[in-house]
Design a protein around this motif. Structure first.
Motif: not given
Length: 536
Positions: A435-442
């Protein structure tokens, strides 16, 4: 009429059959340009079962089971108060235990029941009580009161004080119910008075049920429509009285509904007596119509106020999501994407929408994907591009947040499509495993507490998108089962392919199994199981 593409005719026996067929089809298919009542699918009824010792309860489903149904009731709270009164005034069973005993005088079976204390009652006594209750529900309270008063006097004269007290309590319950009913006039004919109020296309229709000179109940129907009033009233009559157990002799309207003569004939046939429509012009009946209109105005204002409140209402979890993802505004409109395939065939995508934290199902979309091989990234790139290219072309509203089911790879693919369209939309990806959240450019994933409402709403969206995609994929599989790549494997026939489609929802389920476990589950040799896993 310009928007009608085709006509389809259904021949019915008569007007009554046509009314029922029309109402049933409108509920089933929800056509855009027909009058649809907002409340009708949830109309509750009181059901008195067709049994040796009947019971009464609230239901929203009507069956052709010879039970008696009273309603519909649109105010559930007042309906539950009515049920409480029924259990006090007519203490029929909500459960019972049949005894292996026969009443010595009546030679009838005896039932032990829970009601006003625990007592025994014969079948005849019980059926008589049910008959009284039906009369009460029809509004014939005076008849029931007179009958119970005579019973109480009889029990008192015979010094049967316990039975006399029981009947006295029944009379008290009925009288307490009558106190809450507004007395109108000395006209004891049973009638319904239908009033309305509207603002723009928002309509509220109120039905006052008047029995023995008192308002028995106030029912409300709300709808959005551009239709004329006579057509709206026609739809209200069809839907409201279609399953009604009791129809009064007179129904009063602000104006006659469309096809009023046919509706009168239909209701007269249902009631097995003459039912007449009136438009009151003066005196007391006009005052009753004005009372119904005032009730409708009050309910309409309440409805409009709630609409305005909902416009400004932002759920707390959306504000939390805004802070966690560092968004410029709360994401009131979120669109989520998922890809689904099995064995390299029938690759599909789904797009689901949540509006103010709730599913907005009319905006859901499903896509056939045109990639030549199993490629989740390319599939995600395609569906995101197709979705937002069309939204731009049609100048539709864009979402406050885009959610991708997957990890960094799927997020990057979706971002490529947005950049190609020169769109700068807030976008995140939610991976299933941790349940990991991935954000742009991170580089690193964003971890949120497992019990966070913000994470839960994203999980709901992700799971809903997955469910919608799987459902669509299964539909495609059923239609094109002969095209499966698995059939190219020696030893795999249609029956084995059917087992694969029935027992596995996605690829990872088969990948995670050992060769031996997969061969056992599909009923094939280990060699065939190995070949199946090779082409996944």
């Amino acid at each position: 009429m310009k928007r009608i593409e085709d006509f389809e005719w259904i021949v019915c026996q008569d007007e009554a059959d046509a009314f029922i067929t029309e109402a049933t089809l409108i509920k089933k298919f929800k056509p855009k340009y027909n009058v649809q009542l907002k409340d009708d699918k949830s109309f509750p009824y009181l059901k008195i079962t067709n049994e040796q010792f009947p019971k009464v309860f609230i239901t929203r489903k009507i069956f052709n089971d010879k039970s008696k149904y009273f309603g519909p009731y649109t105010d559930v709270k007042s309906m539950r108060r009515l049920v409480d009164v029924l259990y006090k005034a007519f203490p029929i069973r909500n459960c019972y235990i049949e005894l292996n005993e026969i009443d010595e005088e009546t030679k009838q079976p005896i039932v032990l029941k829970n009601g006003l204390g625990i007592r025994t009652i014969t079948e005849n006594e019980y059926q008589e009580m049910v008959t009284d209750m039906i009369s009460f529900l029809k509004g014939e309270t005076k008849t029931v009161e007179n009958k119970l008063s005579m019973q109480m006097d009889y029990f008192t004269s015979k010094m049967m004080y316990e039975d006399s007290a029981r009947v006295r309590d029944q009379l008290k319950a009925i009288n307490s119910f009558k106190v809450g009913q507004r007395k109108l006039e000395a006209d004891f004919s049973n009638r319904d008075v239908i009033g309305y109020q509207n603002k723009d296309k928002h309509f509220v229709v109120v039905i006052l049920r008047i029995r023995e000179g008192r308002i028995l109940s106030r029912e409300k129907i709300s709808l959005d429509s551009d239709e004329s009033l006579d057509n709206i009233l026609r739809s209200v009559v069809i839907n409201f009285y279609m399953n009604a157990a009791y129809i009064p002799n007179k129904i009063y309207f602000p104006e006659l509904p469309d096809e009023s003569n046919e509706l009168e004939s239909w209701l007269s046939e249902k009631a097995e007596r003459k039912v007449v429509f009136h438009v009151p012009k003066r005196a007391v009946k006009l005052q009753e119509l004005k009372l119904a209109n005032r009730n409708a105005k009050l309910l309409l204002n309440e409805w409009l106020l709630n609409i305005e409140k909902r416009k400004d209402y932002i759920p707390k979890l959306l504000n939390e999501l805004k802070d966690i993802l560092n968004l410029k505004k709360p994401p009131r409109l979120i669109e989520a994407f998922d890809i689904s395939h099995l064995g390299g065939t029938d690759t599909v995508a789904s797009m689901v929408v949540f509006k103010d934290g709730r599913p907005f199902k009319s905006a859901y979309r499903k896509y056939n994907i045109n990639v030549d091989k199993v490629d989740d990234f390319e599939s995600m790139r395609e569906v995101v591009f197709r979705r937002y290219k069309r939204q731009l072309n049609e100048k539709n509203k864009l979402p406050d947040l885009v959610l991708i089911d997957g990890g960094k790879g799927q997020l990057s693919a979706a971002l490529e499509s947005l950049k190609e369209l020169k769109l700068d939309l807030p976008i995140v990806a939610l991976a299933k495993r941790l349940e990991e959240l991935f954000l742009p450019e991170q580089k690193d994933s964003l971890r949120i507490a497992k019990n966070s409402p913000a994470l839960n709403i994203l999980k709901q969206l992700r799971d809903e998108a997955h469910r919608f995609a799987i459902t669509f994929q299964r539909q495609k599989r059923t239609k094109g089962i002969a095209k499966s790549k698995f059939e190219d494997i020696p030893g795999v026939g249609k029956k084995t392919v059917e087992k694969i489609y029935k027992r596995f929802q996605n690829i990872s389920d088969m990948k995670d199994l050992s060769d031996k476990a997969l061969s056992y589950k599909l009923g094939v040799s280990r060699k065939v199981a190995i070949e199946i896993k090779k082409i996944i």
